[in-house]
Write an enzyme that holds these catalytic residues in place. Structure first.
Site, PDB file in Angstrom:
ATOM      1  N   THR A 173       0.819  -1.220  -0.090  1.00 23.56           N
ATOM      2  CA  THR A 173      -0.030  -0.165   0.002  1.00 23.56           C
ATOM      3  C   THR A 173       0.847   1.238  -0.157  1.00 23.56           C
ATOM      4  O   THR A 173       2.055   1.152   0.456  1.00 23.56           O
ATOM      5  CB  THR A 173      -0.937  -0.025   1.232  1.00 23.56           C
ATOM      6  N   ASP A 174       0.150   2.299  -0.464  1.00 22.90           N
ATOM      7  CA  ASP A 174       1.076   3.608  -0.542  1.00 22.90           C
ATOM      8  C   ASP A 174       1.115   4.201   0.972  1.00 22.90           C
ATOM      9  O   ASP A 174       1.963   4.975   1.560  1.00 22.90           O
ATOM     10  CB  ASP A 174       0.320   4.619  -1.261  1.00 22.90           C
ATOM     11  N   GLU A 175       0.490   3.370   1.851  1.00 17.59           N
ATOM     12  CA  GLU A 175       0.265   4.057   3.265  1.00 17.59           C
ATOM     13  C   GLU A 175       1.571   4.030   3.935  1.00 17.59           C
ATOM     14  O   GLU A 175       1.749   4.433   5.019  1.00 17.59           O
ATOM     15  CB  GLU A 175      -1.014   3.485   4.145  1.00 17.59           C
ATOM     16  N   TYR A 183      -2.172  -0.503  11.161  1.00 19.14           N
ATOM     17  CA  TYR A 183      -2.332  -1.151   9.835  1.00 19.14           C
ATOM     18  C   TYR A 183      -1.053  -0.944   8.928  1.00 19.14           C
ATOM     19  O   TYR A 183      -0.416  -1.772   8.226  1.00 19.14           O
ATOM     20  CB  TYR A 183      -3.384  -0.771   8.739  1.00 19.14           C
ATOM     21  N   LYS A 186       2.149  -3.396   7.362  1.00 21.54           N
ATOM     22  CA  LYS A 186       2.085  -3.363   5.882  1.00 21.54           C
ATOM     23  C   LYS A 186       3.929  -2.918   5.485  1.00 21.54           C
ATOM     24  O   LYS A 186       4.427  -3.695   4.831  1.00 21.54           O
ATOM     25  CB  LYS A 186       1.223  -2.444   5.133  1.00 21.54           C
TER      26      LYS A 186
HETATM   27  P1  NAD Z   1      -9.756  -7.308   1.966  1.00 25.18           P
HETATM   28  O1  NAD Z   1      -9.694  -7.088   3.606  1.00 25.18           O
HETATM   29  O2  NAD Z   1     -10.927  -7.159   1.422  1.00 25.18           O
HETATM   30  O3  NAD Z   1      -9.371  -9.050   1.824  1.00 25.18           O
HETATM   31  C1  NAD Z   1      -8.330  -9.506   2.512  1.00 25.18           C
HETATM   32  C2  NAD Z   1      -8.533 -11.042   2.161  1.00 25.18           C
HETATM   33  O4  NAD Z   1      -7.557 -11.744   3.125  1.00 25.18           O
HETATM   34  C3  NAD Z   1      -9.841 -11.706   2.708  1.00 25.18           C
HETATM   35  O5  NAD Z   1     -10.300 -12.445   1.745  1.00 25.18           O
HETATM   36  C4  NAD Z   1      -9.471 -12.405   3.798  1.00 25.18           C
HETATM   37  O6  NAD Z   1     -10.271 -13.469   4.253  1.00 25.18           O
HETATM   38  C5  NAD Z   1      -8.061 -12.968   3.524  1.00 25.18           C
HETATM   39  N1  NAD Z   1      -7.263 -13.137   4.727  1.00 25.18           N
HETATM   40  C6  NAD Z   1      -7.163 -12.381   6.154  1.00 25.18           C
HETATM   41  N2  NAD Z   1      -6.180 -12.897   6.835  1.00 25.18           N
HETATM   42  C7  NAD Z   1      -5.854 -14.145   6.289  1.00 25.18           C
HETATM   43  C8  NAD Z   1      -5.065 -15.081   6.545  1.00 25.18           C
HETATM   44  N3  NAD Z   1      -4.223 -15.020   7.881  1.00 25.18           N
HETATM   45  N4  NAD Z   1      -4.724 -16.239   5.891  1.00 25.18           N
HETATM   46  C9  NAD Z   1      -5.430 -16.217   4.781  1.00 25.18           C
HETATM   47  N5  NAD Z   1      -6.257 -15.417   4.196  1.00 25.18           N
HETATM   48  C10 NAD Z   1      -6.313 -14.109   5.108  1.00 25.18           C
HETATM   49  O7  NAD Z   1      -8.659  -6.698   1.725  1.00 25.18           O
HETATM   50  P2  NAD Z   1      -8.438  -5.802   0.395  1.00 25.18           P
HETATM   51  O8  NAD Z   1      -8.815  -4.508   0.276  1.00 25.18           O
HETATM   52  O9  NAD Z   1      -8.696  -6.783  -0.779  1.00 25.18           O
HETATM   53  O10 NAD Z   1      -6.543  -5.568   0.193  1.00 25.18           O
HETATM   54  C11 NAD Z   1      -5.965  -6.839  -0.278  1.00 25.18           C
HETATM   55  C12 NAD Z   1      -4.454  -6.483  -0.167  1.00 25.18           C
HETATM   56  O11 NAD Z   1      -4.108  -5.268  -1.013  1.00 25.18           O
HETATM   57  C13 NAD Z   1      -4.013  -6.131   0.915  1.00 25.18           C
HETATM   58  O12 NAD Z   1      -2.614  -6.638   1.439  1.00 25.18           O
HETATM   59  C14 NAD Z   1      -3.929  -4.635   1.261  1.00 25.18           C
HETATM   60  O13 NAD Z   1      -2.766  -4.170   2.080  1.00 25.18           O
HETATM   61  C15 NAD Z   1      -3.382  -4.204  -0.006  1.00 25.18           C
HETATM   62  N6  NAD Z   1      -4.017  -2.792  -0.435  1.00 25.18           N
HETATM   63  C16 NAD Z   1      -5.100  -2.515  -0.464  1.00 25.18           C
HETATM   64  C17 NAD Z   1      -5.703  -1.166  -0.932  1.00 25.18           C
HETATM   65  C18 NAD Z   1      -7.233  -0.862  -0.978  1.00 25.18           C
HETATM   66  O14 NAD Z   1      -7.514   0.059  -1.385  1.00 25.18           O
HETATM   67  N7  NAD Z   1      -7.985  -1.764  -0.196  1.00 25.18           N
HETATM   68  C19 NAD Z   1      -4.687  -0.426  -1.674  1.00 25.18           C
HETATM   69  C20 NAD Z   1      -3.437  -0.918  -1.716  1.00 25.18           C
HETATM   70  C21 NAD Z   1      -3.214  -2.262  -1.187  1.00 25.18           C
HETATM   71  O1  DAU Z   2      -4.234   3.815   0.376  1.00 23.92           O
HETATM   72  C1  DAU Z   2      -4.468   2.425   0.434  1.00 23.92           C
HETATM   73  C2  DAU Z   2      -5.321   2.254   1.425  1.00 23.92           C
HETATM   74  O2  DAU Z   2      -6.607   2.576   1.264  1.00 23.92           O
HETATM   75  C3  DAU Z   2      -5.289   0.574   1.659  1.00 23.92           C
HETATM   76  O3  DAU Z   2      -3.850  -0.016   1.929  1.00 23.92           O
HETATM   77  C4  DAU Z   2      -6.222   0.202   2.739  1.00 23.92           C
HETATM   78  O4  DAU Z   2      -6.272  -1.312   2.835  1.00 23.92           O
HETATM   79  C5  DAU Z   2      -7.544   0.524   2.441  1.00 23.92           C
HETATM   80  O5  DAU Z   2      -8.520   0.401   3.412  1.00 23.92           O
HETATM   81  C6  DAU Z   2      -7.647   2.116   2.196  1.00 23.92           C
HETATM   82  O6  DAU Z   2      -7.341   2.984   3.520  1.00 23.92           O
HETATM   83  P1  DAU Z   2      -7.846   4.156   3.866  1.00 23.92           P
HETATM   84  O7  DAU Z   2      -7.851   4.253   5.263  1.00 23.92           O
HETATM   85  O8  DAU Z   2      -7.768   5.289   2.927  1.00 23.92           O
HETATM   86  O9  DAU Z   2      -9.548   3.814   3.268  1.00 23.92           O
HETATM   87  P2  DAU Z   2     -11.168   3.975   4.123  1.00 23.92           P
HETATM   88  O10 DAU Z   2     -11.898   3.524   3.025  1.00 23.92           O
HETATM   89  O11 DAU Z   2     -11.093   3.313   5.233  1.00 23.92           O
HETATM   90  O12 DAU Z   2     -11.348   5.664   4.222  1.00 23.92           O
HETATM   91  C7  DAU Z   2     -10.974   6.423   3.022  1.00 23.92           C
HETATM   92  C8  DAU Z   2     -10.955   7.853   3.588  1.00 23.92           C
HETATM   93  O13 DAU Z   2     -12.474   8.096   3.952  1.00 23.92           O
HETATM   94  C9  DAU Z   2     -10.086   7.977   4.742  1.00 23.92           C
HETATM   95  O14 DAU Z   2      -9.666   9.401   4.759  1.00 23.92           O
HETATM   96  C10 DAU Z   2     -11.122   7.850   6.084  1.00 23.92           C
HETATM   97  C11 DAU Z   2     -12.599   8.355   5.556  1.00 23.92           C
HETATM   98  N1  DAU Z   2     -14.005   7.913   5.895  1.00 23.92           N
HETATM   99  C12 DAU Z   2     -13.709   6.782   6.164  1.00 23.92           C
HETATM  100  C13 DAU Z   2     -15.006   6.026   6.374  1.00 23.92           C
HETATM  101  C14 DAU Z   2     -15.222   4.408   6.529  1.00 23.92           C
HETATM  102  C15 DAU Z   2     -14.713   8.786   6.196  1.00 23.92           C
HETATM  103  O15 DAU Z   2     -14.737   9.868   6.235  1.00 23.92           O
HETATM  104  N2  DAU Z   2     -15.938   8.094   6.720  1.00 23.92           N
HETATM  105  C16 DAU Z   2     -16.174   6.752   6.650  1.00 23.92           C
HETATM  106  O16 DAU Z   2     -17.399   6.182   7.128  1.00 23.92           O
END
Ligand code: NAD
Ligand code: DAU
Length: 339
Positions: free
Chosen positions: A128-130, A155, A159
């Site tokens: 992630t960019d975080e 989190y 990562k």
């Molecule tokens: P998500 O929470 O939707 O899915 C996570 C999946 O991993 C689920 O299917 C869960 O059952 C599985 N899992 C969790 N713990 C496990 C374990 N111990 N063993 C096996 N499986 C397990 O997550 P996402 O949003 O799809 O993110 C996927 C990946 O991408 C993560 O590594 C996250 O850090 C990265 N990422 C997410 C975003 C975003 O915007 N959501 C952006 C950049 C990177």
């Molecule tokens: O940047 C990549 C990351 O993006 C991933 O690594 C994470 O897995 C993914 O969850 C996401 O993280 P954020 O914390 O940015 O996403 P989230 O959807 O939780 O929140 C997006 C923005 O919206 C953040 O600034 C918090 C805000 N927010 C979130 C929720 C759930 C609100 O204002 N209201 C809300 O109800």
């Protein structure tokens, strides 16, 4: 550019989650000759329904935990790559209870890279960019591959830890690895705890959307299908040991995104509640994806955010059976946190 790596038989960890399942759909749609073994523990965030229609000759599902070294000893031999998505992924959950993040994101990644090393399997780490922390709203800079690590939340610090483990395994053991750090994804199959689906499903259920803090925090939105094509590009063409940032120039503040959702769903643009801010809330993320674009020739296809958002809204409208079972519990948790 190095010689292309042509995978035949890959493991996708976390392939029942949001981004992992979209990647499995991407592989099935674009690379029908590649066998996929999905390894997923089906935590609260995993849903087998996300890939059920794909199960068969090309896609196989294994229910298991990435921390289970014995299972990895049985599963990994015979595969030629691991694409590692499995993680605890939600910042708010990590603030309430960090421990599962340490277990899955740090120990789980350690177990996987040990197995990849032992069986000489290529490893792509999805991150992630975080890990880079945040930028000021008025800073002209964006994150690049050279930006120092500076994570803010439980989190993002787990990562970052996992990224560092993967890098060390490259340098010390020659693990054949690549890393990608992507910005915020949107699209179908995203859990209703996350910002965009939470607000869409709130509006469908007649609940007012909730905006944290002053609503001016900026996220750099990318459609999950573009994330998938980027990961495929890096897996097959990326240089070993390298990190590539993935982003699509999608910077928007949360207030703007929420107003877009309200407009697309036919609601007044002030029909939402301000709620208390997330502790340590990162201000702004922004990705400079020049390396990925110039070195590997990748580019996004979903460049119109509004049309991607409309399609995403429509997906949640069309698939209430997918999200309704988890909606009430998710909102109850937020309510207890004052959000
Ligand atoms: P998500 O929470 O939707 O899915 C996570 C999946 O991993 C689920 O299917 C869960 O059952 C599985 N899992 C969790 N713990 C496990 C374990 N111990 N063993 C096996 N499986 C397990 O997550 P996402 O949003 O799809 O993110 C996927 C990946 O991408 C993560 O590594 C996250 O850090 C990265 N990422 C997410 C975003 C975003 O915007 N959501 C952006 C950049 C990177
Ligand atoms: O940047 C990549 C990351 O993006 C991933 O690594 C994470 O897995 C993914 O969850 C996401 O993280 P954020 O914390 O940015 O996403 P989230 O959807 O939780 O929140 C997006 C923005 O919206 C953040 O600034 C918090 C805000 N927010 C979130 C929720 C759930 C609100 O204002 N209201 C809300 O109800």
């Amino acid at each position: 550019m190095t010689d292309a790596f042509i995978p035949k038989n890959i493991i996708v960890t976390g392939g029942c989650g949001f981004i992992g399942s979209n990647f499995v759909h991407y592989v099935v749609n674009n690379h029908p000759d590649v066998h996929v073994t999905v390894l997923d523990a089906l935590t609260y965030a995993g849903n087998l329904e996300n890939i059920k229609p794909l199960l068969g000759d090309q896609v196989e599902f294994v229910h298991g935990n990435i921390c289970d070294a014995q299972l990895l000893d049985e599963l990994v031999p015979g595969h030629d790559a691991i694409v590692h998505y499995a993680a605890e992924s939600h910042n708010d959950n990590s603030i309430a209870d960090p421990e599962p993040f340490l277990k899955t994101n740090v120990e789980g990644t350690f177990r996987l890279i040990e197995a990849a090393r032992k069986y000489d399997v290529r490893f792509h780490h999805v991150s992630t960019d975080e890990v880079y922390g945040d930028l000021a709203l008025d800073d002209p800079a964006k994150f690049t591959e050279e930006t120092p690590y500076h994570p803010s939340s439980p989190y993002s610090s787990t990562k970052a830890s996992s990224d560092l483990l993967v890098r060390a395994w490259f340098r010390t053991y020659g693990l054949r690895m690549t890393i990608s750090n992507c910005s915020n994804n949107y699209g179908p199959y995203q859990h209703v705890e996350k910002f965009i689906p939470r607000q869409i499903t709130n509006i469908i259920e007649g609940i007012r959307p909730k905006l944290y803090g002053d609503g001016l925090n900026v996220r750099d939105w990318i459609h999950t299908e573009d994330h998938s094509s980027a990961v495929w590009t890096i897996l097959t063409q990326g240089r070993l040991g390298e990190t590539y940032l993935i982003g699509a120039n999608g910077e928007r503040n949360n207030l703007t995104v929420l107003k877009d959702i309200l407009r697309v769903m036919g609601q007044p643009e002030d029909a939402f509640d301000w709620v208390k801010d997330r502790p340590g809330h990162d201000r702004r993320y922004a990705i400079d994806a020049t390396k990925l674009r110039t070195e590997l020739g990748w580019k996004p296809t979903h460049t119109d955010f509004e049309s991607g958002l409309r399609a995403t809204v429509q997906w949640y409208v069309d698939n209430p059976q997918w999200w309704e079972p988890v909606k009430a519990a998710t909102e109850a948790k937020y309510k207890a946190q004052g959000q």
